[in-house]
Scaffold this motif. Structure first.
Motif, PDB file in Angstrom:
ATOM      1  N   LEU A   7       0.834  -1.208   0.000  1.00  0.00           N
ATOM      2  CA  LEU A   7       0.000   0.000   0.000  1.00  0.00           C
ATOM      3  C   LEU A   7       0.869   1.258   0.000  1.00  0.00           C
ATOM      4  O   LEU A   7       0.548   2.233  -0.677  1.00  0.00           O
ATOM      5  CB  LEU A   7      -0.942   0.001   1.206  1.00  0.00           C
ATOM      6  CG  LEU A   7      -2.040  -1.061   1.175  1.00  0.00           C
ATOM      7  CD1 LEU A   7      -2.763  -1.105   2.511  1.00  0.00           C
ATOM      8  CD2 LEU A   7      -3.007  -0.819   0.039  1.00  0.00           C
ATOM      9  N   LEU A   8       1.969   1.231   0.749  1.00  0.00           N
ATOM     10  CA  LEU A   8       2.893   2.366   0.764  1.00  0.00           C
ATOM     11  C   LEU A   8       3.435   2.611  -0.638  1.00  0.00           C
ATOM     12  O   LEU A   8       3.467   3.747  -1.107  1.00  0.00           O
ATOM     13  CB  LEU A   8       4.040   2.098   1.739  1.00  0.00           C
ATOM     14  CG  LEU A   8       5.156   3.136   1.791  1.00  0.00           C
ATOM     15  CD1 LEU A   8       4.622   4.480   2.251  1.00  0.00           C
ATOM     16  CD2 LEU A   8       6.271   2.660   2.704  1.00  0.00           C
ATOM     17  N   ASP A   9       3.808   1.533  -1.323  1.00  0.00           N
ATOM     18  CA  ASP A   9       4.298   1.671  -2.696  1.00  0.00           C
ATOM     19  C   ASP A   9       3.212   2.215  -3.623  1.00  0.00           C
ATOM     20  O   ASP A   9       3.458   3.094  -4.434  1.00  0.00           O
ATOM     21  CB  ASP A   9       4.789   0.325  -3.239  1.00  0.00           C
ATOM     22  CG  ASP A   9       6.062  -0.149  -2.562  1.00  0.00           C
ATOM     23  OD1 ASP A   9       6.761   0.677  -1.931  1.00  0.00           O
ATOM     24  OD2 ASP A   9       6.346  -1.361  -2.666  1.00  0.00           O
ATOM     25  N   ASP A  10       1.994   1.692  -3.486  1.00  0.00           N
ATOM     26  CA  ASP A  10       0.894   2.098  -4.373  1.00  0.00           C
ATOM     27  C   ASP A  10       0.444   3.534  -4.136  1.00  0.00           C
ATOM     28  O   ASP A  10       0.163   4.262  -5.087  1.00  0.00           O
ATOM     29  CB  ASP A  10      -0.312   1.175  -4.195  1.00  0.00           C
ATOM     30  CG  ASP A  10      -0.072  -0.226  -4.725  1.00  0.00           C
ATOM     31  OD1 ASP A  10       0.917  -0.424  -5.473  1.00  0.00           O
ATOM     32  OD2 ASP A  10      -0.862  -1.125  -4.391  1.00  0.00           O
ATOM     33  N   PHE A  11       0.334   3.948  -2.881  1.00  0.00           N
ATOM     34  CA  PHE A  11      -0.202   5.275  -2.558  1.00  0.00           C
ATOM     35  C   PHE A  11       0.881   6.331  -2.373  1.00  0.00           C
ATOM     36  O   PHE A  11       0.593   7.517  -2.338  1.00  0.00           O
ATOM     37  CB  PHE A  11      -1.066   5.211  -1.298  1.00  0.00           C
ATOM     38  CG  PHE A  11      -2.385   4.526  -1.508  1.00  0.00           C
ATOM     39  CD1 PHE A  11      -3.492   5.235  -1.948  1.00  0.00           C
ATOM     40  CD2 PHE A  11      -2.533   3.170  -1.279  1.00  0.00           C
ATOM     41  CE1 PHE A  11      -4.708   4.613  -2.150  1.00  0.00           C
ATOM     42  CE2 PHE A  11      -3.750   2.529  -1.480  1.00  0.00           C
ATOM     43  CZ  PHE A  11      -4.838   3.255  -1.919  1.00  0.00           C
ATOM     44  N   THR A  63      -4.765   7.877   4.744  1.00  0.00           N
ATOM     45  CA  THR A  63      -3.333   8.131   4.644  1.00  0.00           C
ATOM     46  C   THR A  63      -2.842   8.811   5.907  1.00  0.00           C
ATOM     47  O   THR A  63      -3.630   9.342   6.688  1.00  0.00           O
ATOM     48  CB  THR A  63      -3.015   9.017   3.429  1.00  0.00           C
ATOM     49  OG1 THR A  63      -3.643  10.282   3.609  1.00  0.00           O
ATOM     50  CG2 THR A  63      -3.477   8.372   2.137  1.00  0.00           C
ATOM     51  N   SER A  64      -1.533   8.812   6.092  1.00  0.00           N
ATOM     52  CA  SER A  64      -0.942   9.425   7.288  1.00  0.00           C
ATOM     53  C   SER A  64      -1.161  10.927   7.322  1.00  0.00           C
ATOM     54  O   SER A  64      -1.051  11.541   8.368  1.00  0.00           O
ATOM     55  CB  SER A  64       0.549   9.116   7.347  1.00  0.00           C
ATOM     56  OG  SER A  64       1.188   9.607   6.190  1.00  0.00           O
ATOM     57  N   SER A  65      -1.510  11.542   6.200  1.00  0.00           N
ATOM     58  CA  SER A  65      -1.729  12.985   6.164  1.00  0.00           C
ATOM     59  C   SER A  65      -3.103  13.371   6.699  1.00  0.00           C
ATOM     60  O   SER A  65      -3.395  14.539   6.888  1.00  0.00           O
ATOM     61  CB  SER A  65      -1.570  13.512   4.738  1.00  0.00           C
ATOM     62  OG  SER A  65      -2.541  12.920   3.894  1.00  0.00           O
ATOM     63  N   PRO A  98      -9.442   4.030  -0.678  1.00  0.00           N
ATOM     64  CA  PRO A  98      -9.006   5.125   0.182  1.00  0.00           C
ATOM     65  C   PRO A  98     -10.207   5.942   0.641  1.00  0.00           C
ATOM     66  O   PRO A  98     -11.108   6.215  -0.130  1.00  0.00           O
ATOM     67  CB  PRO A  98      -8.064   5.940  -0.705  1.00  0.00           C
ATOM     68  CG  PRO A  98      -8.308   5.501  -2.088  1.00  0.00           C
ATOM     69  CD  PRO A  98      -8.997   4.173  -2.051  1.00  0.00           C
ATOM     70  N   SER A  99     -10.219   6.273   1.916  1.00  0.00           N
ATOM     71  CA  SER A  99     -11.295   7.070   2.488  1.00  0.00           C
ATOM     72  C   SER A  99     -10.804   8.486   2.664  1.00  0.00           C
ATOM     73  O   SER A  99      -9.700   8.709   3.122  1.00  0.00           O
ATOM     74  CB  SER A  99     -11.704   6.478   3.841  1.00  0.00           C
ATOM     75  OG  SER A  99     -12.722   7.234   4.400  1.00  0.00           O
TER      76      SER A  99
END
Length: 100
Positions: A7-11, A63-65, A98-99
């Motif tokens: 997921l990190l790679d994709d997003f 996401t972390s943001s 993704p939400s």
């Protein structure tokens, strides 16, 4: 590679499991590691009960943001990277949305 690494790679940023949709169509908030494990456990049980039926596990991501205070608290209580998804999960059988 782990699911979270993919997921990190994709997003292109850190992604957290926020909610999942249960077998009745209800969205369930993931607040602890056991909540996420329960989602995978129910998914596996449904696959075993209905081997000829397509069973999906829909995960909702953030996401972390994302600046939700409850999101920050929920991910301090567990490290979701330690949760191992079922070995039978494939991209075609698991929806990740993704939400915002």
């Amino acid at each position: 590679a782990s699911l979270l690494s993919n997921l990190l790679d994709d997003f292109g940023c850190v992604v957290y499991f926020y909610q999942y949709e249960d077998h009745e169509g209800d969205k369930v908030t993931i607040s602890t590691k056991s909540d996420l494990e329960e989602a995978f456990s129910v998914y596996e049980e449904l696959r075993e009960i209905n081997p000829s039926k397509i069973i999906t596990l829909k995960l909702f991501l953030r996401t972390s943001s994302h600046s939700s205070s409850s999101l920050g608290r929920s991910h301090e209580s567990f490290n979701s990277s330690n949760v191992t998804p079922p070995s039978l999960v494939s991209p075609s059988s698991t929806s990740t949305t993704p939400s915002t």
